[in-house]
Scaffold this motif. Structure first.
Motif, short mmCIF file in Angstrom:
data_model
loop_
_atom_site.label_atom_id
_atom_site.label_comp_id
_atom_site.label_asym_id
_atom_site.label_seq_id
_atom_site.Cartn_x
_atom_site.Cartn_y
_atom_site.Cartn_z
N HIS A 3 0.86 -1.18 0.00
CA HIS A 3 0.00 0.00 0.00
C HIS A 3 0.90 1.24 0.00
N GLN A 4 0.56 2.21 -0.80
CA GLN A 4 1.36 3.42 -0.94
C GLN A 4 0.58 4.62 -0.44
N ILE A 5 1.11 5.29 0.56
CA ILE A 5 0.51 6.53 1.05
C ILE A 5 1.37 7.68 0.55
N THR A 6 0.81 8.51 -0.30
CA THR A 6 1.55 9.62 -0.88
C THR A 6 0.99 10.93 -0.38
N ILE A 7 1.90 11.78 0.10
CA ILE A 7 1.53 13.04 0.72
C ILE A 7 2.05 14.20 -0.12
N ASP A 48 3.84 -2.56 4.03
CA ASP A 48 3.75 -3.98 3.71
C ASP A 48 2.29 -4.41 3.84
N ALA A 49 1.78 -5.13 2.83
CA ALA A 49 0.37 -5.51 2.82
C ALA A 49 -0.01 -6.42 3.98
N LEU A 50 0.97 -7.07 4.62
CA LEU A 50 0.69 -7.93 5.76
C LEU A 50 1.10 -7.30 7.08
N ARG A 137 -6.71 -23.81 -2.43
CA ARG A 137 -7.48 -23.05 -1.45
C ARG A 137 -6.60 -22.00 -0.77
N PHE A 138 -5.33 -22.35 -0.54
CA PHE A 138 -4.41 -21.40 0.08
C PHE A 138 -4.25 -20.15 -0.78
N SER A 139 -4.13 -20.34 -2.10
CA SER A 139 -3.97 -19.19 -3.00
C SER A 139 -5.16 -18.25 -2.90
N HIS A 140 -6.37 -18.81 -2.87
CA HIS A 140 -7.58 -17.98 -2.74
C HIS A 140 -7.62 -17.31 -1.37
N TRP A 141 -7.28 -18.07 -0.33
CA TRP A 141 -7.30 -17.53 1.05
C TRP A 141 -6.32 -16.37 1.18
N PHE A 142 -5.14 -16.51 0.59
CA PHE A 142 -4.13 -15.46 0.70
C PHE A 142 -4.63 -14.17 0.05
N VAL A 143 -5.27 -14.29 -1.12
CA VAL A 143 -5.81 -13.10 -1.78
C VAL A 143 -6.93 -12.50 -0.95
N GLU A 144 -7.79 -13.34 -0.37
CA GLU A 144 -8.88 -12.84 0.47
C GLU A 144 -8.36 -12.05 1.66
N GLN A 145 -7.26 -12.52 2.24
CA GLN A 145 -6.72 -11.90 3.44
C GLN A 145 -5.91 -10.64 3.15
N THR A 146 -5.21 -10.62 2.03
CA THR A 146 -4.26 -9.54 1.76
C THR A 146 -4.62 -8.66 0.58
N GLY A 147 -5.48 -9.17 -0.32
CA GLY A 147 -5.80 -8.43 -1.54
C GLY A 147 -4.75 -8.59 -2.62
N LEU A 148 -3.76 -9.45 -2.37
CA LEU A 148 -2.67 -9.66 -3.32
C LEU A 148 -2.45 -11.13 -3.59
N PRO A 149 -2.06 -11.50 -4.81
CA PRO A 149 -1.63 -12.87 -5.05
C PRO A 149 -0.31 -13.14 -4.32
N LEU A 150 -0.09 -14.39 -3.95
CA LEU A 150 1.15 -14.74 -3.26
C LEU A 150 2.37 -14.32 -4.07
N ARG A 151 2.33 -14.50 -5.39
CA ARG A 151 3.48 -14.18 -6.23
C ARG A 151 3.85 -12.70 -6.11
N TYR A 153 3.14 -10.66 -3.58
CA TYR A 153 3.67 -10.36 -2.24
C TYR A 153 5.09 -10.88 -2.09
N ARG A 154 5.38 -12.03 -2.69
CA ARG A 154 6.73 -12.57 -2.60
C ARG A 154 7.74 -11.63 -3.28
N LYS A 155 7.33 -11.01 -4.40
CA LYS A 155 8.21 -10.04 -5.07
C LYS A 155 8.53 -8.88 -4.13
N TRP A 156 7.49 -8.40 -3.44
CA TRP A 156 7.69 -7.28 -2.51
C TRP A 156 8.63 -7.71 -1.38
N SER A 157 8.43 -8.90 -0.85
CA SER A 157 9.27 -9.39 0.24
C SER A 157 10.73 -9.49 -0.18
#
Length: 210
Positions: A3-7, A48-50, A137-151, A153-157
């Motif tokens: 998430h990006q907060i720009t001021i 960080d989305a998480l 199911r994990f892939s769907h759950w991760f998107v439901e929880q974070t709004g992002l695909p695992l792939r 989020y892994r890039k961001w990490s």
């Protein structure tokens, strides 16, 4: 990926997304949303989305206004100008500026997954077993929880890990390999896609906090 907060430091800014246009002093842009910013001078904060802060912010729409006063903006700028500021000090000041002092607690399952994602050796099947779900199911759950695909989020990490390695004194190539990127070019493309800047020129003008 974050998430990006720009001021807007001088005046209000305008954020254009595929589905909206928002003008305000501060705007939160949801992770993964393509956008264009019109402004004179800005300060951007990436959450960080998480992270606890991201969950407390409840960034649902593509772009939402954020309540922040000028005093809080000046406080952030002052802290960034200090030579020995720590990452925790910066995090505390961001929480204060965004009124997130009582940030939400993350689901313990997500905390477990987050810790494992930081170790790039772990794949989707391993992560799914941690929370007792099938890989699909994990892939769907991760998107439901974070709004992002695992792939994504892994890039961001990995990007964060590479920046931490650079802050510790490693070269760009060494940092990229240590964070799990194929090479420095792969890291540079990921950095450019997120920040819109080439890392070689961008990182030459900033002080990284490990």
């Amino acid at each position: 990926m974050a998430h990006q907060i720009t001021i807007g430091l001088a005046t209000e800014l305008t954020v254009h997304t595929p589905g909206s246009e928002v003008r305000a002093r501060a705007v939160c842009i949801r992770a993964g949303v393509m956008h264009r910013i019109e402004a004179i001078e800005i300060l951007s904060i990436y959450l960080d989305a998480l992270s606890e802060e991201a969950f407390a912010l409840h960034a649902g729409a593509d772009a939402i206004t954020v309540d922040i006063d000028m005093e809080a903006i000046f406080a952030l700028q002052s802290l960034l100008a200090e030579p020995n500021v720590s990452a925790q000090q910066m995090r505390d000041r961001v929480r204060q500026a965004l009124s997130l002092a009582n940030a939400s607690v993350i689901d313990p399952r997500l905390q477990t997954v987050l810790a494992a994602v930081r170790e790039s050796i772990h794949g989707r099947q391993y992560l799914a077993r941690l929370v007792h779900l099938s890989p699909t199911r994990f892939s769907h759950w991760f998107v439901e929880q974070t709004g992002l695909p695992l792939r994504s989020y892994r890039k961001w990490s990995r990007l964060v890990a590479a920046l931490q390695n650079i802050a510790a004194g490693r070269s760009l190539t060494e940092a990229a390999h240590a964070a799990g990127f194929a090479d420095a070019a792969h890291f540079s493309r990921t950095f450019r896609n997120l920040f819109g800047l080439d890392p070689t020129s961008a990182l030459g003008h900033v002080h990284l906090i490990g």
